[in-house]
Design a protein around this motif. Structure first.
Motif, short mmCIF file in Angstrom:
data_model
loop_
_atom_site.label_atom_id
_atom_site.label_comp_id
_atom_site.label_asym_id
_atom_site.label_seq_id
_atom_site.Cartn_x
_atom_site.Cartn_y
_atom_site.Cartn_z
N GLU A 42 3.82 10.75 -0.43
CA GLU A 42 2.80 11.23 0.49
C GLU A 42 1.47 11.53 -0.15
O GLU A 42 0.50 11.85 0.52
N ASN A 43 1.37 11.41 -1.46
CA ASN A 43 0.13 11.80 -2.14
C ASN A 43 -0.21 10.80 -3.24
O ASN A 43 -0.48 11.18 -4.37
N ARG A 44 -0.19 9.50 -2.88
CA ARG A 44 -0.39 8.51 -3.92
C ARG A 44 -1.67 7.69 -3.71
O ARG A 44 -1.71 6.50 -3.98
N PHE A 45 -2.71 8.37 -3.25
CA PHE A 45 -4.00 7.70 -3.09
C PHE A 45 -5.07 8.40 -3.93
O PHE A 45 -6.25 8.33 -3.61
N MET A 46 -4.67 9.08 -4.99
CA MET A 46 -5.65 9.82 -5.78
C MET A 46 -6.62 8.92 -6.53
O MET A 46 -7.67 9.37 -6.99
N HIS A 47 -6.29 7.64 -6.65
CA HIS A 47 -7.18 6.70 -7.33
C HIS A 47 -8.34 6.26 -6.45
O HIS A 47 -9.29 5.66 -6.94
N VAL A 48 -8.27 6.53 -5.15
CA VAL A 48 -9.28 6.02 -4.22
C VAL A 48 -10.68 6.50 -4.59
O VAL A 48 -11.63 5.71 -4.65
N GLN A 49 -10.83 7.81 -4.85
CA GLN A 49 -12.15 8.34 -5.16
C GLN A 49 -12.70 7.78 -6.46
O GLN A 49 -13.92 7.59 -6.60
N GLU A 50 -11.82 7.49 -7.42
CA GLU A 50 -12.29 6.92 -8.69
C GLU A 50 -12.70 5.46 -8.52
O GLU A 50 -13.69 5.01 -9.09
N LEU A 51 -11.94 4.70 -7.71
CA LEU A 51 -12.36 3.33 -7.42
C LEU A 51 -13.70 3.31 -6.69
O LEU A 51 -14.52 2.41 -6.89
N ALA A 52 -13.93 4.33 -5.85
CA ALA A 52 -15.21 4.42 -5.14
C ALA A 52 -16.37 4.58 -6.12
O ALA A 52 -17.49 4.11 -5.85
N ARG A 53 -16.14 5.22 -7.25
CA ARG A 53 -17.20 5.36 -8.26
C ARG A 53 -17.63 4.01 -8.81
O ARG A 53 -18.73 3.87 -9.34
N LEU A 54 -16.75 3.02 -8.72
CA LEU A 54 -17.09 1.66 -9.19
C LEU A 54 -17.71 0.83 -8.08
O LEU A 54 -18.02 -0.35 -8.28
N GLY A 55 -17.86 1.42 -6.90
CA GLY A 55 -18.48 0.69 -5.78
C GLY A 55 -17.51 0.23 -4.72
O GLY A 55 -17.91 -0.44 -3.77
N ALA A 56 -16.24 0.57 -4.85
CA ALA A 56 -15.26 0.17 -3.85
C ALA A 56 -15.52 0.91 -2.54
O ALA A 56 -15.99 2.06 -2.53
N ALA A 69 -1.43 1.01 -6.33
CA ALA A 69 -2.78 1.27 -6.83
C ALA A 69 -3.39 0.01 -7.45
O ALA A 69 -4.58 -0.27 -7.28
N GLN A 70 -2.57 -0.76 -8.18
CA GLN A 70 -3.05 -1.99 -8.81
C GLN A 70 -3.47 -3.02 -7.75
O GLN A 70 -4.48 -3.70 -7.90
N PHE A 71 -2.67 -3.12 -6.70
CA PHE A 71 -3.00 -4.05 -5.62
C PHE A 71 -4.28 -3.61 -4.91
O PHE A 71 -5.11 -4.44 -4.54
N MET A 72 -4.44 -2.31 -4.73
CA MET A 72 -5.66 -1.82 -4.10
C MET A 72 -6.89 -2.19 -4.92
O MET A 72 -7.94 -2.56 -4.37
N ALA A 73 -6.77 -2.09 -6.25
CA ALA A 73 -7.89 -2.48 -7.10
C ALA A 73 -8.26 -3.93 -6.85
O ALA A 73 -9.45 -4.27 -6.74
N LEU A 74 -7.27 -4.80 -6.74
CA LEU A 74 -7.53 -6.22 -6.46
C LEU A 74 -8.23 -6.38 -5.12
O LEU A 74 -9.19 -7.15 -4.99
N ILE A 114 -13.45 2.24 0.46
CA ILE A 114 -12.08 2.53 0.90
C ILE A 114 -12.11 3.77 1.78
O ILE A 114 -12.73 4.79 1.43
N SER A 115 -11.45 3.70 2.91
CA SER A 115 -11.31 4.87 3.78
C SER A 115 -9.83 5.13 4.00
O SER A 115 -9.01 4.21 4.01
N LEU A 116 -9.49 6.41 4.18
CA LEU A 116 -8.10 6.81 4.34
C LEU A 116 -7.86 7.37 5.73
O LEU A 116 -8.67 8.13 6.27
N ASN A 117 -6.71 7.00 6.29
CA ASN A 117 -6.24 7.55 7.55
C ASN A 117 -4.75 7.80 7.41
O ASN A 117 -3.95 6.88 7.55
N GLY A 118 -4.40 9.05 7.07
CA GLY A 118 -3.00 9.34 6.82
C GLY A 118 -2.51 8.60 5.60
O GLY A 118 -3.08 8.71 4.51
N GLN A 119 -1.46 7.81 5.79
CA GLN A 119 -0.87 7.08 4.67
C GLN A 119 -1.36 5.64 4.58
O GLN A 119 -0.77 4.83 3.86
N THR A 120 -2.43 5.32 5.29
CA THR A 120 -2.99 3.97 5.25
C THR A 120 -4.40 3.99 4.69
O THR A 120 -5.24 4.79 5.12
#
Length: 429
Positions: A340-354, A319-324, A356-362
């Motif tokens: 299998e469920n460790r991308f819950m931060h994606v939607q919150e990072l999107a609120r900051l303007g990130a 998650a920290q690397f994704m923020a970078l 990010i799109s998800l496809n399975g585990q990538t």
């Protein structure tokens, strides 16, 4: 409920002392159940999870005392704790305690080995996947334990003691390796753990157990040999530096820019994260003080990463690397292979303007020129600190709520970042 407020855009300059590793301290504390003598642990971090485990161990009869600070000691230095389980008063670990923290399930190994029985609730912890306890149960059964599951509890018995055997995990599991290794120290004969986890925290626990009289070889490799002994004695051991905390602040320094030294951090435990940081444009120097990270003027390059068991890239830094990477030049791909469920931060990072799109585990991260501050919500321990990292570089103010997640795993976060110039504060209530 407490929140953290960050005003972004300030480079970090200074030094951050790295705390003792939470992921090492927890099994080390649990190891106190294996002996009736005192186990003294130095450099124990002050974390919510550590305090919860003190409460759980007290329920079993572990007496805990804290030693005072030495003259001139840094106010952020870890604590020294003496733990004595002279008598196990209860072999039951109830749901109301275990459900709050997954690692507390590991008490099943020492209790079973020392007392011949344990009744332990199925675990809780961060909601980042199912993380079943099958490997724990199968490993203990291989050592001769009779195990049943009833009403949400694992009921384990070994009336005549555990017996050494060959234990092979179908998949690498840090928690199962910790648990079976502790249990095997008091088993009769030799235990061989195959496909064992190789993390530094496994080595740290093994080194402590050896200081307590255990006979262990091969720690840090996929095959660990344990020759059981009749009893263990007390010892003194220093918790190793937290590589996840060090990696987190390294990514924060690269994100915000500046020049930061991570005091006491071990580069040997962070080889893959350091490779990624250098590829992203940060300058890394290993010194006798720790690790120095600089990024002054150079933009952040997009870099791909896959999580993997140690010595690969840790899932606890994903998650920290994704923020970078949200500020990287170009597109990066981050694949999560552990949970299998460790991308819950994606939607919150999107609120900051990130972006990010998800496809399975990538996750595909398209870097943006600017993040913008916004209210965000922590969803788990590592995700919460990724929002702090993003907030350090975002324009304007970011407020992170539900920061009790942060308090589970990061000691003095605001103070450490403030020392380096970050505009960060805790809002109470």
């Amino acid at each position: 409920m407490d929140r953290i407020k960050i005003t972004g855009g300030v480079p970090l300059e200074g030094a951050i002392p790295i705390s003792g590793a939470k992921n090492a301290a927890l099994p080390l504390m649990i190891a106190s159940l294996l002996t009736d003598e005192t186990l003294t642990l130095q450099n124990v971090p002050r974390l919510a999870d550590v305090q919860r485990l003190f409460d759980i161990l007290a329920n079993h009869g572990v007496d805990t005392s804290f030693q005072g600070k030495r003259n001139g000691q840094d106010s952020l230095a870890g604590q020294t704790v003496a733990m004595t389980a002279s008598a196990i008063v209860d072999t039951r670990a109830p749901y109301e305690l275990v459900s709050k923290m997954r690692a507390s399930f590991w008490v099943i190994g020492p209790l079973l080995a020392r007392m011949g029985e344990a009744v332990v609730s199925l675990p809780g912890g961060c909601a980042i996947g199912t993380r079943p306890v099958d490997f724990f149960i199968d490993g203990l059964r291989a050592l001769g334990a009779e195990i049943d599951i009833d009403a949400g509890y694992v009921i384990a018995r070994a009336k005549n003691g555990l017996v050494g055997n060959r234990v092979r995990f179908p998949r690498i599991s840090v928690g199962a390796t910790h648990t079976v290794m502790m249990a095997a120290t008091l088993a009769q004969g030799e235990t061989v753990i195959e496909n064992a986890a190789c993390e530094p925290e496994i080595v740290d626990l093994a080194d402590c157990l050896i200081a307590m009289g255990a006979k262990i070889e091969g720690q840090g490799t996929p095959t660990i040999h344990i020759q059981g002994v009749p009893r263990l004695h007390g010892a003194r051991h220093t918790v190793l530096p937290d590589r996840i905390e060090a990696g987190t602040y390294a990514f924060a320094a690269a994100m915000a820019g500046g020049d930061v030294t991570l005091e006491g951090a071990s580069a040997l435990h962070l080889e893959r994260p350091i490779e990624l940081l250098r590829a992203a444009g940060a300058e890394i120097d290993v010194t006798n003080r720790g690790i120095r990270i600089r990024r002054n003027g150079h933009g952040i390059e997009a870099v791909d990463a896959d999580t993997a068991p140690y010595p690969g890239f840790p899932t606890d830094l994903q998650a920290q690397f994704m923020a970078l990477m949200t500020s990287g030049k170009g597109t990066s791909h981050i694949t999560e292979t552990i949970f299998e469920n460790r991308f819950m931060h994606v939607q919150e990072l999107a609120r900051l303007g990130a972006r990010i799109s998800l496809n399975g585990q990538t996750a595909t991260v398209e870097g943006v020129k600017h993040l913008r501050g916004a209210p965000v919500m922590a969803t788990d321990l590592r995700a919460s600190v990724s929002l702090v990292i993003a907030g350090l570089a975002a324009e304007g103010d970011t407020e992170v709520s539900r920061i009790y997640h942060l308090d589970r795993g990061f000691e003095h976060l605001e103070q450490k970042l403030s020392r380096c110039g970050a505009q960060i504060s805790r809002i109470t209530g």
